[in-house]
Design a protein around this motif. Structure first.
Motif, PDB file in Angstrom:
ATOM      1  N   LEU A  31       0.586  -1.149  -0.148  1.00 39.21           N
ATOM      2  CA  LEU A  31       0.407   0.128  -0.509  1.00 39.21           C
ATOM      3  C   LEU A  31       0.380   1.281   0.146  1.00 39.21           C
ATOM      4  O   LEU A  31       0.410   2.451  -0.938  1.00 39.21           O
ATOM      5  CB  LEU A  31      -1.498   0.205   1.346  1.00 39.21           C
ATOM      6  N   VAL A  32       1.913   1.577   1.052  1.00 44.14           N
ATOM      7  CA  VAL A  32       2.738   2.545   0.500  1.00 44.14           C
ATOM      8  C   VAL A  32       3.319   2.393  -0.518  1.00 44.14           C
ATOM      9  O   VAL A  32       3.451   3.944  -0.683  1.00 44.14           O
ATOM     10  CB  VAL A  32       3.751   2.453   2.088  1.00 44.14           C
ATOM     11  N   ALA A  34       2.416   1.267  -3.021  1.00 42.63           N
ATOM     12  CA  ALA A  34       2.163   2.095  -4.512  1.00 42.63           C
ATOM     13  C   ALA A  34       1.574   3.314  -3.715  1.00 42.63           C
ATOM     14  O   ALA A  34       1.736   4.547  -5.277  1.00 42.63           O
ATOM     15  CB  ALA A  34       0.638   1.397  -4.354  1.00 42.63           C
ATOM     16  N   TRP A  35       1.215   3.917  -3.125  1.00 41.53           N
ATOM     17  CA  TRP A  35       1.009   5.516  -2.446  1.00 41.53           C
ATOM     18  C   TRP A  35       2.021   6.138  -3.414  1.00 41.53           C
ATOM     19  O   TRP A  35       1.887   7.336  -3.779  1.00 41.53           O
ATOM     20  CB  TRP A  35       0.360   5.124  -1.078  1.00 41.53           C
ATOM     21  N   GLN A  36       3.111   5.628  -2.860  1.00 43.39           N
ATOM     22  CA  GLN A  36       4.611   6.281  -3.647  1.00 43.39           C
ATOM     23  C   GLN A  36       4.667   6.626  -4.883  1.00 43.39           C
ATOM     24  O   GLN A  36       4.608   7.815  -5.703  1.00 43.39           O
ATOM     25  CB  GLN A  36       5.537   5.794  -2.919  1.00 43.39           C
ATOM     26  N   LYS A  37       4.108   5.351  -5.684  1.00 45.41           N
ATOM     27  CA  LYS A  37       4.401   5.223  -6.887  1.00 45.41           C
ATOM     28  C   LYS A  37       3.002   6.514  -8.141  1.00 45.41           C
ATOM     29  O   LYS A  37       3.584   7.323  -8.397  1.00 45.41           O
ATOM     30  CB  LYS A  37       3.827   4.035  -7.933  1.00 45.41           C
ATOM     31  N   ILE A  38       2.265   6.972  -6.517  1.00 47.66           N
ATOM     32  CA  ILE A  38       1.037   7.549  -7.492  1.00 47.66           C
ATOM     33  C   ILE A  38       1.651   8.727  -6.969  1.00 47.66           C
ATOM     34  O   ILE A  38       0.804   9.580  -8.070  1.00 47.66           O
ATOM     35  CB  ILE A  38      -0.375   6.912  -7.048  1.00 47.66           C
ATOM     36  N   ASN A  39       1.919   8.867  -6.246  1.00 47.96           N
ATOM     37  CA  ASN A  39       2.930  10.711  -6.265  1.00 47.96           C
ATOM     38  C   ASN A  39       3.216  10.439  -7.152  1.00 47.96           C
ATOM     39  O   ASN A  39       3.584  11.994  -7.265  1.00 47.96           O
ATOM     40  CB  ASN A  39       3.089  10.838  -4.369  1.00 47.96           C
ATOM     41  N   VAL A  67       0.705  -0.082 -11.169  1.00 45.00           N
ATOM     42  CA  VAL A  67       0.325   0.287  -9.616  1.00 45.00           C
ATOM     43  C   VAL A  67      -1.443   0.572  -9.136  1.00 45.00           C
ATOM     44  O   VAL A  67      -1.273  -0.332  -8.293  1.00 45.00           O
ATOM     45  CB  VAL A  67      -0.270   2.111  -9.723  1.00 45.00           C
ATOM     46  N   LEU A  71      -1.481  -1.610  -5.489  1.00 46.57           N
ATOM     47  CA  LEU A  71      -2.582  -1.221  -5.257  1.00 46.57           C
ATOM     48  C   LEU A  71      -3.879  -2.034  -4.576  1.00 46.57           C
ATOM     49  O   LEU A  71      -3.999  -2.419  -3.200  1.00 46.57           O
ATOM     50  CB  LEU A  71      -3.634  -0.490  -5.793  1.00 46.57           C
ATOM     51  N   GLY A 117       9.090   2.340  -4.454  1.00 43.97           N
ATOM     52  CA  GLY A 117       7.812   3.127  -4.053  1.00 43.97           C
ATOM     53  C   GLY A 117       8.556   2.891  -2.358  1.00 43.97           C
ATOM     54  O   GLY A 117      10.153   2.334  -2.007  1.00 43.97           O
TER      55      GLY A 117
END
Length: 191
Positions: A31-32, A34-39, A67, A71, A117
């Motif tokens: 989750l972390v 994926a969030w970093q990759k989204i950002n 991603v 996620l 990420g």
């Protein structure tokens, strides 16, 4: 035959709470990540392109798909949705990533951001990352072990929270040690 019985007996005593801790801890890790990759999707896409395993024209679509899949698997692991299928999907995702890292290391293409990420610094490809991912795959494999079911109580919920968080923190520690080892090596070579 005896070894199979011994392993079956060993794993039959595995508490289902441990399996949930592992799934939630790795789910948190994904989750972390994926969030970093989204950002910073452009940075992740650049890492995908640098791996040089897919055509450049499909790197953006691949990055977005990766991603989304990461996620989804993370949320499913944490929420215990379709647990066996989700665990197998996580094993496939981690195995493919590990395979991609290994191919680039064998090619001598180690000066590439891993694209992992997470809150630890981005790091270059290394056999340490391969080892870390293999441990994660083995832990995910433990989640496929058929355990006895039991009712959970409040203390189990607290243990689940602390256990999953501990697994994630050990992952962060291991990742940071890999990154620090690389930095230390560069400092020594530069001196």
């Amino acid at each position: 035959w005896t070894c199979g019985i011994t392993l079956r007996m060993l794993f039959s005593v595995l508490d289902p709470l441990i399996v949930r801790m592992i799934a939630c801890g790795i789910g948190l890790m994904l989750l972390v990540g994926a969030w970093q990759k989204i950002n910073d999707l452009e940075m992740f896409q650049a890492a995908v392109e640098a791996y040089d395993l897919i055509p450049l024209a499909s790197a953006r679509a691949f990055s977005l798909s990766f991603v989304f899949i990461e996620l989804s698997i993370a949320v499913f692991l944490i929420c215990n949705i379709a647990s066996s299928l989700t665990v197998i999907s996580a094993i496939v995702l981690m195995s493919l990533t590990t395979f991609a890292i290994s191919i680039n290391l064998i090619r001598g293409n180690a000066d590439v951001s891993c694209g992992c990420g997470g809150i630890e610094d981005e790091q270059r490809l290394s056999w340490g990352l391969v080892s870390r991912n293999i441990v994660i795959v083995v832990m995910l494999g433990m989640c496929l072990i058929d355990t006895n079911s039991r009712a959970y109580n409040l203390l189990d919920g607290i243990n689940l929270l602390f256990g999953a968080t501990s697994i994630y923190l050990v992952y962060l520690l291991f990742s940071q040690l890999i990154a620090n080892r690389e930095r230390l090596t560069r400092l020594r070579e530069g001196s």
